[in-house]
Design a protein around this motif. Structure first.
Motif, PDB file in Angstrom:
ATOM      1  N   PHE A 148       0.845  -1.200   0.000  1.00  0.00           N
ATOM      2  CA  PHE A 148       0.000   0.000   0.000  1.00  0.00           C
ATOM      3  C   PHE A 148       0.881   1.252   0.000  1.00  0.00           C
ATOM      4  CE2 PHE A 148      -2.380   3.338   2.268  1.00  0.00           C
ATOM      5  CZ  PHE A 148      -3.499   3.403   1.450  1.00  0.00           C
ATOM      6  N   LYS A 149       0.566   2.184  -0.918  1.00  0.00           N
ATOM      7  CA  LYS A 149       1.345   3.418  -1.054  1.00  0.00           C
ATOM      8  C   LYS A 149       0.392   4.617  -1.108  1.00  0.00           C
ATOM      9  CE  LYS A 149       4.332   0.684  -4.092  1.00  0.00           C
ATOM     10  NZ  LYS A 149       4.771   0.510  -5.479  1.00  0.00           N
ATOM     11  N   PHE A 150       0.918   5.773  -0.688  1.00  0.00           N
ATOM     12  CA  PHE A 150       0.069   6.951  -0.566  1.00  0.00           C
ATOM     13  C   PHE A 150      -0.341   7.540  -1.916  1.00  0.00           C
ATOM     14  CE2 PHE A 150      -0.494  11.578   0.075  1.00  0.00           C
ATOM     15  CZ  PHE A 150      -1.619  11.528   0.878  1.00  0.00           C
ATOM     16  N   ILE A 151       0.596   7.686  -2.841  1.00  0.00           N
ATOM     17  CA  ILE A 151       0.277   8.298  -4.145  1.00  0.00           C
ATOM     18  C   ILE A 151      -0.768   7.483  -4.898  1.00  0.00           C
ATOM     19  CG2 ILE A 151       1.177   8.983  -6.404  1.00  0.00           C
ATOM     20  CD1 ILE A 151       1.922  10.843  -4.081  1.00  0.00           C
ATOM     21  N   PRO A 152      -0.613   6.157  -5.006  1.00  0.00           N
ATOM     22  CA  PRO A 152      -1.682   5.367  -5.643  1.00  0.00           C
ATOM     23  C   PRO A 152      -3.018   5.495  -4.914  1.00  0.00           C
ATOM     24  CG  PRO A 152       0.322   4.092  -5.528  1.00  0.00           C
ATOM     25  CD  PRO A 152       0.565   5.325  -4.718  1.00  0.00           C
ATOM     26  N   PHE A 153      -2.971   5.693  -3.589  1.00  0.00           N
ATOM     27  CA  PHE A 153      -4.216   5.888  -2.839  1.00  0.00           C
ATOM     28  C   PHE A 153      -4.934   7.147  -3.312  1.00  0.00           C
ATOM     29  CE2 PHE A 153      -6.113   8.218   0.788  1.00  0.00           C
ATOM     30  CZ  PHE A 153      -7.222   7.404   0.992  1.00  0.00           C
ATOM     31  N   LEU A 154      -4.192   8.225  -3.524  1.00  0.00           N
ATOM     32  CA  LEU A 154      -4.801   9.457  -4.033  1.00  0.00           C
ATOM     33  C   LEU A 154      -5.370   9.243  -5.433  1.00  0.00           C
ATOM     34  CD1 LEU A 154      -2.195  12.159  -2.895  1.00  0.00           C
ATOM     35  CD2 LEU A 154      -4.348  11.510  -1.793  1.00  0.00           C
TER      36      LEU A 154
ATOM     37  N   TYR B 176      -7.106  -4.290  -6.926  1.00  0.00           N
ATOM     38  CA  TYR B 176      -6.362  -5.350  -6.239  1.00  0.00           C
ATOM     39  C   TYR B 176      -5.320  -5.983  -7.154  1.00  0.00           C
ATOM     40  CZ  TYR B 176      -5.583  -9.587  -3.416  1.00  0.00           C
ATOM     41  OH  TYR B 176      -5.024 -10.603  -2.694  1.00  0.00           O
ATOM     42  N   CYS B 177      -5.733  -6.338  -8.363  1.00  0.00           N
ATOM     43  CA  CYS B 177      -4.817  -7.015  -9.287  1.00  0.00           C
ATOM     44  C   CYS B 177      -3.592  -6.171  -9.608  1.00  0.00           C
ATOM     45  CB  CYS B 177      -5.545  -7.363 -10.588  1.00  0.00           C
ATOM     46  SG  CYS B 177      -6.635  -8.787 -10.468  1.00  0.00           S
ATOM     47  N   TYR B 178      -3.806  -4.888  -9.840  1.00  0.00           N
ATOM     48  CA  TYR B 178      -2.699  -4.023 -10.244  1.00  0.00           C
ATOM     49  C   TYR B 178      -1.752  -3.706  -9.091  1.00  0.00           C
ATOM     50  CZ  TYR B 178      -5.216  -3.150 -14.614  1.00  0.00           C
ATOM     51  OH  TYR B 178      -5.839  -3.295 -15.825  1.00  0.00           O
TER      52      TYR B 178
ATOM     53  N   TYR C  83      -6.476  -1.227  -0.997  1.00  0.00           N
ATOM     54  CA  TYR C  83      -7.095  -0.289  -1.945  1.00  0.00           C
ATOM     55  C   TYR C  83      -8.578  -0.584  -2.179  1.00  0.00           C
ATOM     56  CZ  TYR C  83      -2.312   1.199  -3.072  1.00  0.00           C
ATOM     57  OH  TYR C  83      -1.023   1.668  -2.996  1.00  0.00           O
ATOM     58  N   PRO C  84      -8.955  -1.813  -2.581  1.00  0.00           N
ATOM     59  CA  PRO C  84     -10.381  -2.053  -2.795  1.00  0.00           C
ATOM     60  C   PRO C  84     -11.219  -1.937  -1.517  1.00  0.00           C
ATOM     61  CG  PRO C  84      -9.137  -4.098  -2.996  1.00  0.00           C
ATOM     62  CD  PRO C  84      -8.147  -2.976  -2.993  1.00  0.00           C
ATOM     63  N   ILE C  85     -10.635  -2.279  -0.372  1.00  0.00           N
ATOM     64  CA  ILE C  85     -11.370  -2.127   0.887  1.00  0.00           C
ATOM     65  C   ILE C  85     -11.679  -0.651   1.137  1.00  0.00           C
ATOM     66  CG2 ILE C  85     -11.166  -2.271   3.402  1.00  0.00           C
ATOM     67  CD1 ILE C  85      -9.659  -4.915   3.018  1.00  0.00           C
ATOM     68  N   LEU C  86     -10.663   0.203   1.007  1.00  0.00           N
ATOM     69  CA  LEU C  86     -10.865   1.635   1.225  1.00  0.00           C
ATOM     70  C   LEU C  86     -11.794   2.226   0.163  1.00  0.00           C
ATOM     71  CD1 LEU C  86      -7.271   2.840   2.223  1.00  0.00           C
ATOM     72  CD2 LEU C  86      -9.236   2.437   3.715  1.00  0.00           C
ATOM     73  N   ALA C  87     -11.661   1.757  -1.080  1.00  0.00           N
ATOM     74  CA  ALA C  87     -12.525   2.258  -2.155  1.00  0.00           C
ATOM     75  C   ALA C  87     -13.980   1.883  -1.894  1.00  0.00           C
ATOM     76  CB  ALA C  87     -12.061   1.692  -3.499  1.00  0.00           C
ATOM     77  N   HIS C  88     -14.201   0.667  -1.437  1.00  0.00           N
ATOM     78  CA  HIS C  88     -15.562   0.199  -1.140  1.00  0.00           C
ATOM     79  C   HIS C  88     -16.145   0.985   0.030  1.00  0.00           C
ATOM     80  CE1 HIS C  88     -18.246  -3.640  -1.253  1.00  0.00           C
ATOM     81  NE2 HIS C  88     -18.946  -2.585  -0.861  1.00  0.00           N
ATOM     82  N   ILE C  89     -15.351   1.189   1.070  1.00  0.00           N
ATOM     83  CA  ILE C  89     -15.801   1.958   2.228  1.00  0.00           C
ATOM     84  C   ILE C  89     -16.132   3.398   1.820  1.00  0.00           C
ATOM     85  CG2 ILE C  89     -15.060   2.972   4.422  1.00  0.00           C
ATOM     86  CD1 ILE C  89     -13.478   0.397   4.939  1.00  0.00           C
TER      87      ILE C  89
ATOM     88  N   SER D 233       1.349   1.727  -8.752  1.00  0.00           N
ATOM     89  CA  SER D 233       1.080   0.867  -7.587  1.00  0.00           C
ATOM     90  C   SER D 233       1.657  -0.529  -7.737  1.00  0.00           C
ATOM     91  CB  SER D 233      -0.431   0.757  -7.365  1.00  0.00           C
ATOM     92  OG  SER D 233      -1.042   0.102  -8.475  1.00  0.00           O
ATOM     93  N   LYS D 234       2.649  -0.703  -8.595  1.00  0.00           N
ATOM     94  CA  LYS D 234       3.223  -2.037  -8.777  1.00  0.00           C
ATOM     95  C   LYS D 234       3.684  -2.583  -7.432  1.00  0.00           C
ATOM     96  CE  LYS D 234       4.660  -1.261 -13.539  1.00  0.00           C
ATOM     97  NZ  LYS D 234       3.493  -1.991 -14.059  1.00  0.00           N
ATOM     98  N   PRO D 235       3.313  -3.831  -7.117  1.00  0.00           N
ATOM     99  CA  PRO D 235       3.583  -4.374  -5.770  1.00  0.00           C
ATOM    100  C   PRO D 235       5.051  -4.501  -5.450  1.00  0.00           C
ATOM    101  CG  PRO D 235       2.787  -6.100  -7.260  1.00  0.00           C
ATOM    102  CD  PRO D 235       2.606  -4.790  -7.974  1.00  0.00           C
ATOM    103  N   ASN D 236       5.406  -4.174  -4.206  1.00  0.00           N
ATOM    104  CA  ASN D 236       6.766  -4.373  -3.711  1.00  0.00           C
ATOM    105  C   ASN D 236       7.022  -5.840  -3.415  1.00  0.00           C
ATOM    106  OD1 ASN D 236       7.211  -1.534  -3.638  1.00  0.00           O
ATOM    107  ND2 ASN D 236       6.146  -1.423  -1.672  1.00  0.00           N
ATOM    108  N   LEU D 237       6.002  -6.520  -2.880  1.00  0.00           N
ATOM    109  CA  LEU D 237       6.113  -7.920  -2.498  1.00  0.00           C
ATOM    110  C   LEU D 237       5.039  -8.717  -3.216  1.00  0.00           C
ATOM    111  CD1 LEU D 237       6.595  -7.523   1.352  1.00  0.00           C
ATOM    112  CD2 LEU D 237       8.357  -8.033  -0.339  1.00  0.00           C
ATOM    113  N   THR D 238       5.394  -9.853  -3.728  1.00  0.00           N
ATOM    114  CA  THR D 238       4.434 -10.722  -4.385  1.00  0.00           C
ATOM    115  C   THR D 238       4.357 -12.037  -3.657  1.00  0.00           C
ATOM    116  OG1 THR D 238       6.138 -11.582  -5.888  1.00  0.00           O
ATOM    117  CG2 THR D 238       4.858  -9.675  -6.650  1.00  0.00           C
TER     118      THR D 238
END
Length: 316
Positions: free
Chosen positions: A107-113, A241-243, A249-255, A306-311
């Protein structure tokens, strides 16, 4: 990429049908269990009679505690039940690691915005889908089927209006907790955290996994005249989620989406804004198409930032 690692035999692609059946049965069982527990709690808590409970369940109660009772039933019997069902299936059936540490690490701040603009674009485009879906007419030979759907829609809308017709700030806050936070967390854990990676693995196609999950997500709400806009939202949550490789992200978007609607309903009741949840206004094509452009551009930008740091290894 979704995070859902398991070596369980039942979760393998060759056993997809058994896995889906077990997932369905466990989920239904948990939902029924928590619906029963919630009724067991609210009846003595609010001193409700059997007649009161039936009226509350159909959105026709005049009991001053009815709305709060229904919110508790929804919170325990739906939102919290989906959380429990997800954990039971993942841990006890699939013996899977959902990678919660990775979700937070990715989770990152810029992609959140950027995600906020993605949701805003989806909301604008959804005005068109709400208009088209809400005013859809069946051919004459399906008139009885259409009448049945309209009757079901009226029942659900009556329940929705009763649930969100808040009489106090306390009820509003409870509504935000149940409809916004609990529903967003529970449904995203189940649909995007559990079901989507399974369908992605079983179909071998990310997009098919996202849209099948979105279809099921919309269908379980049993609301034909809101099917398309809800499916689009489900797909947006799925791609977030996939990206990113993070369920945050989807949890916060849904909320955010649910809470925004709840607050609009409350402000509409107070007369602060012109908003009525049961009215289907004619959509503005320029606004809707502008929303689509914003959605596509921001979703692409989100995927790049938002490319994941950990997979994690995907479901086998």
């Amino acid at each position: 990429m979704e995070i859902y690692k398991t070596q369980s035999t039942i979760a393998k692609k060759s056993n997809w049908l058994l896995s889906m059946v077990v997932t369905l049965l466990v989920t239904i069982g948990v939902l029924f269990l928590f619906q029963g527990l919630s009724l067991f709690l609210v009846v003595p808590l609010f001193e409700l009679s059997l007649e009161d409970v039936l009226q509350v369940a159909t959105g026709q109660s005049t009991n001053p505690n009815g709305r709060m009772a229904l919110l508790i039933i929804q919170g325990l019997g739906a939102g919290f039940a989906f959380i429990v069902a997800t954990l039971v299936i993942a841990k006890l059936v699939d013996k899977a690691d959902m990678g919660f540490k990775q979700h937070f690490a990715n989770f990152k701040f810029i992609p959140f915005l950027i995600m906020i603009f993605v949701i805003f674009g989806g909301m604008l485009f959804n005005t068109l889908l709400i208009d088209l879906n809400g005013n859809f007419q069946f051919p004459s030979f399906l008139a009885e089927f259409e009448q049945m759907l309209q009757q079901k829609e009226e029942e659900l809308m009556r329940l929705t209006k009763y649930l969100t017709d808040f009489d106090s700030v306390q009820e509003l806050l409870m509504g935000v907790l149940v409809i916004g936070i609990m529903a967003g967390l529970g449904e995203e854990l189940f649909f995007r955290g559990l079901l989507q990676p399974k369908l992605h693995s079983y179909t071998g196609n990310m997009h098919l996994g996202v849209w099948l999950t979105a279809f099921i997500f919309s269908a379980i709400h049993m609301q034909f005249y809101g099917f398309l806009p809800r499916m689009l939202l489900g797909a947006i949550f799925g791609y977030l989620y996939c990206y990113s490789g993070s369920l945050i992200y989807p949890i916060l978007a849904h909320i955010f989406n649910n809470t925004f609607t709840v607050v609009l309903v409350y402000l509409g009741k107070l007369g602060k804004i012109d908003f009525n949840i049961d009215e289907v206004d004619e959509a503005s094509w320029p606004v809707a198409l502008g929303g689509l452009v914003l959605l596509v551009i921001c979703l692409k930008l989100f995927s790049e930032k938002s490319k994941p740091n950990l997979t994690h290894e995907k479901l086998e």
